[in-house]
Design a protein around this motif. Structure first.
Motif, PDB file in Angstrom:
ATOM      1  N   MET A 178       0.858  -1.187   0.000  1.00 33.18           N
ATOM      2  CA  MET A 178       0.000   0.000   0.000  1.00 33.18           C
ATOM      3  C   MET A 178       0.895   1.238   0.000  1.00 33.18           C
ATOM      4  N   ARG A 179       0.567   2.124  -0.853  1.00 34.65           N
ATOM      5  CA  ARG A 179       1.301   3.387  -0.989  1.00 34.65           C
ATOM      6  C   ARG A 179       0.617   4.450  -0.131  1.00 34.65           C
ATOM      7  N   THR A 180       1.405   5.228   0.603  1.00 34.97           N
ATOM      8  CA  THR A 180       0.860   6.320   1.414  1.00 34.97           C
ATOM      9  C   THR A 180       1.368   7.640   0.858  1.00 34.97           C
ATOM     10  N   ILE A 181       0.427   8.546   0.633  1.00 35.43           N
ATOM     11  CA  ILE A 181       0.746   9.889   0.146  1.00 35.43           C
ATOM     12  C   ILE A 181       0.488  10.874   1.268  1.00 35.43           C
ATOM     13  N   ASN A 182       1.487  11.696   1.588  1.00 37.17           N
ATOM     14  CA  ASN A 182       1.287  12.800   2.512  1.00 37.17           C
ATOM     15  C   ASN A 182       0.755  13.949   1.663  1.00 37.17           C
ATOM     16  N   VAL A 183      -0.537  14.137   1.699  1.00 35.25           N
ATOM     17  CA  VAL A 183      -1.214  15.053   0.791  1.00 35.25           C
ATOM     18  C   VAL A 183      -0.660  16.474   0.888  1.00 35.25           C
ATOM     19  N   ALA A 184      -0.467  16.978   2.095  1.00 33.49           N
ATOM     20  CA  ALA A 184      -0.011  18.368   2.263  1.00 33.49           C
ATOM     21  C   ALA A 184       1.374  18.585   1.669  1.00 33.49           C
ATOM     22  N   SER A 185       2.300  17.681   1.934  1.00 34.95           N
ATOM     23  CA  SER A 185       3.662  17.902   1.438  1.00 34.95           C
ATOM     24  C   SER A 185       3.850  17.430  -0.003  1.00 34.95           C
ATOM     25  N   ASP A 186       3.115  16.407  -0.428  1.00 38.71           N
ATOM     26  CA  ASP A 186       3.278  15.897  -1.789  1.00 38.71           C
ATOM     27  C   ASP A 186       2.416  16.622  -2.819  1.00 38.71           C
ATOM     28  N   PHE A 187       1.325  17.272  -2.364  1.00 35.74           N
ATOM     29  CA  PHE A 187       0.427  17.931  -3.312  1.00 35.74           C
ATOM     30  C   PHE A 187       0.156  19.375  -2.896  1.00 35.74           C
ATOM     31  N   SER A 188      -0.646  19.567  -1.852  1.00 27.12           N
ATOM     32  CA  SER A 188      -0.964  20.915  -1.377  1.00 27.12           C
ATOM     33  C   SER A 188      -1.665  20.820  -0.026  1.00 27.12           C
ATOM     34  N   SER A 189      -1.513  21.836   0.787  1.00 28.82           N
ATOM     35  CA  SER A 189      -2.206  21.868   2.078  1.00 28.82           C
ATOM     36  C   SER A 189      -3.608  22.460   1.959  1.00 28.82           C
ATOM     37  N   ARG A 190      -3.912  23.038   0.809  1.00 27.55           N
ATOM     38  CA  ARG A 190      -5.243  23.615   0.568  1.00 27.55           C
ATOM     39  C   ARG A 190      -5.893  22.899  -0.609  1.00 27.55           C
ATOM     40  N   LEU A 191      -6.917  22.129  -0.296  1.00 28.27           N
ATOM     41  CA  LEU A 191      -7.618  21.337  -1.305  1.00 28.27           C
ATOM     42  C   LEU A 191      -8.971  21.997  -1.555  1.00 28.27           C
ATOM     43  N   ASP A 192      -8.971  22.982  -2.420  1.00 28.38           N
ATOM     44  CA  ASP A 192     -10.159  23.805  -2.632  1.00 28.38           C
ATOM     45  C   ASP A 192     -10.642  23.857  -4.073  1.00 28.38           C
ATOM     46  N   ASN A 193      -9.769  23.713  -5.042  1.00 28.34           N
ATOM     47  CA  ASN A 193     -10.117  23.956  -6.440  1.00 28.34           C
ATOM     48  C   ASN A 193     -10.558  22.689  -7.164  1.00 28.34           C
ATOM     49  N   ARG A 194     -11.777  22.708  -7.693  1.00 24.99           N
ATOM     50  CA  ARG A 194     -12.283  21.588  -8.492  1.00 24.99           C
ATOM     51  C   ARG A 194     -11.484  21.446  -9.786  1.00 24.99           C
ATOM     52  N   ASN A 195     -11.321  22.546 -10.484  1.00 23.31           N
ATOM     53  CA  ASN A 195     -10.644  22.531 -11.780  1.00 23.31           C
ATOM     54  C   ASN A 195      -9.867  23.834 -11.950  1.00 23.31           C
ATOM     55  N   GLU A 196      -9.307  24.016 -13.138  1.00 27.47           N
ATOM     56  CA  GLU A 196      -8.453  25.186 -13.381  1.00 27.47           C
ATOM     57  C   GLU A 196      -9.222  26.502 -13.398  1.00 27.47           C
ATOM     58  N   ARG A 197     -10.542  26.458 -13.475  1.00 25.61           N
ATOM     59  CA  ARG A 197     -11.345  27.688 -13.488  1.00 25.61           C
ATOM     60  C   ARG A 197     -11.750  28.154 -12.087  1.00 25.61           C
ATOM     61  N   GLN A 198     -11.447  27.371 -11.084  1.00 19.42           N
ATOM     62  CA  GLN A 198     -11.844  27.729  -9.720  1.00 19.42           C
ATOM     63  C   GLN A 198     -10.626  28.229  -8.946  1.00 19.42           C
ATOM     64  N   GLY A 199     -10.850  29.230  -8.110  1.00 21.21           N
ATOM     65  CA  GLY A 199      -9.776  29.769  -7.280  1.00 21.21           C
ATOM     66  C   GLY A 199      -8.614  30.239  -8.125  1.00 21.21           C
ATOM     67  N   ASP A 200      -7.404  29.864  -7.719  1.00 20.42           N
ATOM     68  CA  ASP A 200      -6.217  30.256  -8.473  1.00 20.42           C
ATOM     69  C   ASP A 200      -5.905  29.274  -9.604  1.00 20.42           C
ATOM     70  N   GLY A 201      -6.724  28.221  -9.725  1.00 19.21           N
ATOM     71  CA  GLY A 201      -6.558  27.267 -10.814  1.00 19.21           C
ATOM     72  C   GLY A 201      -5.417  26.288 -10.638  1.00 19.21           C
ATOM     73  N   GLN A 202      -4.786  26.319  -9.477  1.00 23.90           N
ATOM     74  CA  GLN A 202      -3.665  25.420  -9.209  1.00 23.90           C
ATOM     75  C   GLN A 202      -4.072  24.356  -8.198  1.00 23.90           C
ATOM     76  N   HIS A 203      -3.351  23.256  -8.198  1.00 17.48           N
ATOM     77  CA  HIS A 203      -3.596  22.152  -7.258  1.00 17.48           C
ATOM     78  C   HIS A 203      -5.073  21.740  -7.290  1.00 17.48           C
ATOM     79  N   THR A 204      -5.543  21.406  -8.471  1.00 17.56           N
ATOM     80  CA  THR A 204      -6.955  21.097  -8.640  1.00 17.56           C
ATOM     81  C   THR A 204      -7.257  19.637  -8.302  1.00 17.56           C
ATOM     82  N   ALA A 205      -8.523  19.383  -8.051  1.00 19.79           N
ATOM     83  CA  ALA A 205      -8.978  18.024  -7.775  1.00 19.79           C
ATOM     84  C   ALA A 205      -8.743  17.120  -8.985  1.00 19.79           C
ATOM     85  N   ILE A 206      -8.932  17.655 -10.163  1.00 19.90           N
ATOM     86  CA  ILE A 206      -8.693  16.859 -11.371  1.00 19.90           C
ATOM     87  C   ILE A 206      -7.233  16.467 -11.460  1.00 19.90           C
ATOM     88  N   ASP A 207      -6.346  17.404 -11.180  1.00 18.53           N
ATOM     89  CA  ASP A 207      -4.913  17.113 -11.173  1.00 18.53           C
ATOM     90  C   ASP A 207      -4.588  16.056 -10.114  1.00 18.53           C
TER      91      ASP A 207
END
Length: 111
Positions: free
Chosen positions: A1-30
């Motif tokens: 089983m692989r464990t991902i530390n979401v905050a350090s490996d991706f982002s500490s703010r998980l807010d954007n659905r796609n590139e059109r939401q918020g700042d468009g970075q670190h999106t759920a699609i990505d």
């Protein structure tokens, strides 16, 4: 089983659905494409062994639209309880767990 530390490996703010939401970075699609892509087919859901563990330690926010796009997306293949078995969500606050559970229970919706 692989464990991902979401905050350090991706982002500490998980807010954007796609590139059109918020700042468009670190999106759920990505996020989904980067870490959960092998689950994007019906065959992957026939066996409910744990695929990945996501450690939410140090994650500051989880928005409903992110949770919907990244995780409820898989309700087209599996029920919420199966998703929780296949993807382990570790160190989630009560509020983040409530957001995730609400999105899983209502299913995937493109907003």
């Amino acid at each position: 089983m692989r464990t991902i530390n979401v905050a350090s490996d991706f982002s500490s703010r998980l807010d954007n659905r796609n590139e059109r939401q918020g700042d468009g970075q670190h999106t759920a699609i990505d996020f989904r494409r980067r870490y959960l892509e092998p689950l994007d087919n019906a065959e992957a859901w026939k066996n409910l062994n744990v695929f990945i563990a996501l450690d939410f330690n140090d994650v500051l926010s989880l928005g409903p639209s992110f949770a919907n796009e990244a995780f409820a997306y898989f309700t087209k293949y599996a029920r919420p309880e199966s998703i929780r078995k296949k993807i382990r969500f570790l160190n989630m606050s009560i509020v983040k767990a409530m957001i995730l559970n609400q999105e899983l229970e209502k299913g995937y919706s493109k907003r």
